[in-house]
Enzyme design. Structure first.
Site, short mmCIF file in Angstrom:
data_model
loop_
_atom_site.label_atom_id
_atom_site.label_comp_id
_atom_site.label_asym_id
_atom_site.label_seq_id
_atom_site.Cartn_x
_atom_site.Cartn_y
_atom_site.Cartn_z
CG ASP A 36 3.21 -4.56 -3.04
OD1 ASP A 36 4.32 -5.09 -3.20
OD2 ASP A 36 2.76 -4.23 -1.93
CG ASP A 38 4.49 -9.22 1.45
OD1 ASP A 38 3.68 -10.16 1.34
OD2 ASP A 38 5.72 -9.37 1.34
#
Length: 217
Positions: A36, A38
């Site tokens: 991922d 952020d």
């Protein structure tokens, strides 16, 4: 390659960004390290939209470095509902993402592909799609990367800061994932490991290195 805001972007549909980074060539059927963005690679500032505010989370640098050394593709898979909601456009995403990649490069590490999904039920126009197959917790981005890089998804790993990341990994057929600032848990066929601080890298780094050894790196 779509033209958005006067600049070409690697959009394969209105809400899906797929960008190959660099020119590294990988053998067929390698596992990958899925990340991922952020909250995992960089600090999540709540819909990051200013490149000048991007700050890396240092905990992920050793993991990316280990994958680079092992010859394992590093693939970023990120939901970007801020685009769907009209907070910013793909050009802003491009600038922020470029800053993330530049900062990683400053530390001598790199990623090989970035996929971003902008679909969301609260979106505008063509991006207003609920439960889109590419949006995590659905596995679409992982499967798309698997097709494009000819990956072995079952041996791949995922790191994220939300349960949706873990669910996407499980649904894509991965066996385990690491949850940033989360708790370890077990689901049928999928193990969630915790990744709260540098000490927890003691589990992730050997797992990445083992993938490299399995492939003769």
């Amino acid at each position: 390659m779509a033209d958005v805001g006067g600049m070409p972007h690697p959009l394969i549909e209105p809400g899906l960004w797929v960008e190959r980074i660099g020119d590294r060539v990988f053998p067929q059927h390698l596992p990958a390290l899925f990340l991922d963005r952020d909250g995992t690679i960089n600090v999540d500032t709540d819909y990051p939209s200013d490149p000048a505010e991007i700050e890396l989370r240092p905990q992920m640098l050793p993991a990316i470095a280990a994958a680079n050394r092992a010859g394992i593709p590093v693939v970023v898979v990120t939901n970007q509902s801020g685009i769907a909601r009209g907070y910013f456009g793909w050009s802003v995403f491009a600038a922020v993402n470029s800053r993330v990649l530049d900062l990683l490069g400053d530390h001598g590490v790199s990623v090989d592909m970035v996929l971003a999904c902008a679909y969301h039920e609260a979106g505008l126009g063509p991006l207003a799609i609920s439960d889109h197959p590419m949006r995590k917790p659905n596995p679409g981005m992982l499967i798309e990367a698997g097709k494009r890089l000819d990956l072995d998804l079952q041996r791949s790993l995922i790191v994220g800061d939300k349960l949706a990341d873990m669910q996407a990994g499980r649904r894509a057929g991965l066996a385990q994932g690491w949850l940033v600032d989360g708790e370890a848990a077990a689901q049928p066929g999928f193990a969630i490991r915790r990744l709260d601080d540098g000490d927890d890298l003691a589990g992730l780094l050997p797992a990445i290195e083992a993938l490299g050894r399995d492939n003769g790196s």
